[in-house]
Design an enzyme around this catalytic site. Structure first.
Site, mmCIF file in Angstrom:
data_model
loop_
_atom_site.group_PDB
_atom_site.id
_atom_site.type_symbol
_atom_site.label_atom_id
_atom_site.label_comp_id
_atom_site.label_asym_id
_atom_site.label_seq_id
_atom_site.Cartn_x
_atom_site.Cartn_y
_atom_site.Cartn_z
ATOM 1 N N GLN A 1 -11.094 2.763 0.960
ATOM 2 C CA GLN A 1 -10.781 4.071 1.533
ATOM 3 C C GLN A 1 -11.732 5.133 1.000
ATOM 4 O OE1 GLN A 1 -6.697 4.604 0.336
ATOM 5 N NE2 GLN A 1 -5.851 3.786 2.234
ATOM 6 N N CYS B 1 3.522 9.968 4.617
ATOM 7 C CA CYS B 1 3.069 8.976 3.655
ATOM 8 C C CYS B 1 4.333 8.294 3.165
ATOM 9 C CB CYS B 1 2.310 9.612 2.494
ATOM 10 S SG CYS B 1 1.895 8.453 1.185
ATOM 11 N N THR B 2 4.349 6.981 3.171
ATOM 12 C CA THR B 2 5.590 6.274 2.892
ATOM 13 C C THR B 2 6.117 6.529 1.485
ATOM 14 O OG1 THR B 2 4.245 4.297 2.464
ATOM 15 C CG2 THR B 2 5.267 4.474 4.624
ATOM 16 N N MET C 1 0.831 -1.214 0.000
ATOM 17 C CA MET C 1 0.000 0.000 0.000
ATOM 18 C C MET C 1 0.865 1.264 0.000
ATOM 19 S SD MET C 1 -2.592 -1.497 2.913
ATOM 20 C CE MET C 1 -1.218 -2.151 3.878
ATOM 21 N N THR D 1 -1.437 5.884 6.297
ATOM 22 C CA THR D 1 -2.890 6.045 6.263
ATOM 23 C C THR D 1 -3.626 4.881 6.915
ATOM 24 O OG1 THR D 1 -2.817 7.406 4.262
ATOM 25 C CG2 THR D 1 -4.890 6.265 4.730
ATOM 26 N N THR E 1 2.340 1.562 5.886
ATOM 27 C CA THR E 1 1.661 2.724 5.331
ATOM 28 C C THR E 1 1.158 3.562 6.491
ATOM 29 O OG1 THR E 1 -0.439 3.412 4.301
ATOM 30 C CG2 THR E 1 -0.302 1.148 5.035
#
Length: 232
Positions: free
Chosen positions: A52, A196-197, A10, A85, A83
């Protein structure tokens, strides 16, 4: 060394960074041909992204909880959600297994505090910037969290999903992020959380006038430290 369980995919672009960073960290620590003991469950991000957008977070959480159960069964001694999120569903993941989850926001906030900062700007998906699951976790460490304004949040989110998650890195997007960072600094941010990665594919320390906190790297480093800690 405990086996590290990775809930990834993700996106896979940033999960690949996790794998590289974990192995580099173990090699730095042990030398020679040593590498990380880890197992990866990589989900289909298209499925997660659909949930999401629809606001079906419980359903998304169950997908990750299933992944966590599989990782525990495969011998993982600790878990990472790869991730920012999807830490919105961290409680569902924790409830599904008997092994600890190393929360990304905790690892990041610890690094901010170690740097002696108290007010940080947060970049990430719209979910991460606008909802309280991540901001409140960071703020719980005694930090003040600033987020970009509405227009800037839209730019940051769009670049993540339409470019970085697809492996696309554009100079014009790097410049746009630089402008967003500059506005956060003007508002008082002493550092910037790359929450955010995928953002680490675009932004490095040289692109910011204040320290940046690369959550993927910080999470991976904390995971290796935890894997070598005493106890289960």
């Amino acid at each position: 060394m405990k086996t590290i369980g990775l809930i990834g995919g993700m996106s896979w672009e940033s999960t690949a960074e996790y794998y590289r960073l974990l192995n580099e960290r173990v090699r730095e620590r042990l030398g020679g041909l040593h590498s990380a003991k880890c197992v990866l469950y990589s989900v289909d991000f298209a499925e997660i992204e659909r949930l999401q957008v629809a606001g079906l977070w419980d359903e998304a959480g169950e997908v990750l909880a299933d992944a966590a159960r599989s990782l525990q069964a495969a011998g993982a001694g600790l878990l990472l959600i790869c991730t920012n999120t999807m830490h919105k569903v961290a409680d569902q993941v924790v409830a599904a297994v008997d092994i600890p989850l190393l929360h990304l926001a905790d690892a990041t906030a610890s690094a901010v505090r170690t740097a002696g900062l108290r007010r940080v700007g947060l970049l990430g998906t719209a979910f991460t910037m606008e909802q309280d699951f991540y901001r409140d976790r960071v703020a719980g460490h005694g930090l003040e969290v600033l987020v970009p304004d509405t227009d800037d949040r839209a730019v940051v989110h769009r670049v993540i999903y339409e470019e970085l998650c697809l492996g696309i890195v554009r100079e014009e997007s790097r410049a746009a992020y630089g402008e967003v960072i500059s506005r956060l600094v003007a508002s008082g941010a002493e550092g910037i959380i790359l929450g955010c990665t995928e953002i680490e594919l675009l932004i490095s320390p040289e692109h910011s006038p204040v320290p940046v906190f690369a959550t993927t790297r910080l999470h991976a480093e904390a995971a290796v430290d935890a894997a070598f800690a005493s106890g289960r």
